[in-house]
Motif scaffolding. Structure first.
Motif: not given
Length: 120
Positions: A42-63
């Motif tokens: 799931v983490n890999t999928i989220l990374h790919r979705l982030h690269e495709k600009k379909l999701v954004s992400r913000v740091r929350a501690g170590r994750h």
């Protein structure tokens, strides 16, 4: 450069993210997905979705916490259009799709189609 259509797990992750209000951690998404996918998958999928600009992400501690960066309805509608574009008989596909709808879904579709084109 055109993008490939979304993979099944990518689509499920996006749907789960939308179901969680469009803001979730990897662990929250893993718990929401069917089939008990691995956290790393799931983490890999989220990374790919982030690269495709379909999701954004913000740091929350170590994750990271992930947010939808696109409108889910437009994304799903695009996938449906892509499938219809590749069908040899789109009318039959639409017919089978319409027959698979629940009574409530069919009612909503009828109401939408009965609206004047400018109100859609």
């Amino acid at each position: 450069m055109s993008r490939r259509p979304l993979g099944q797990l990518e689509a499920e992750v996006l749907a789960a993210l939308a179901g969680l209000g469009g803001n979730a951690s990897t662990a929250e998404l893993v718990a929401r997905l069917d089939g008990d996918p691995a956290y790393t998958t799931v983490n890999t999928i989220l990374h790919r979705l982030h690269e495709k600009k379909l999701v954004s992400r913000v740091r929350a501690g170590r994750h990271y916490r992930y947010r939808l960066a696109v409108d889910e309805s437009e994304l799903v509608a695009g996938r449906m259009r892509e499938h219809l574009r590749h069908a040899s008989d789109p009318g039959t596909v639409l017919n089978r799709f319409a027959r698979s709808l629940s009574a409530e879904e069919a009612r909503e579709l009828r109401e939408f189609l009965d609206r004047p084109e400018g109100d859609r």
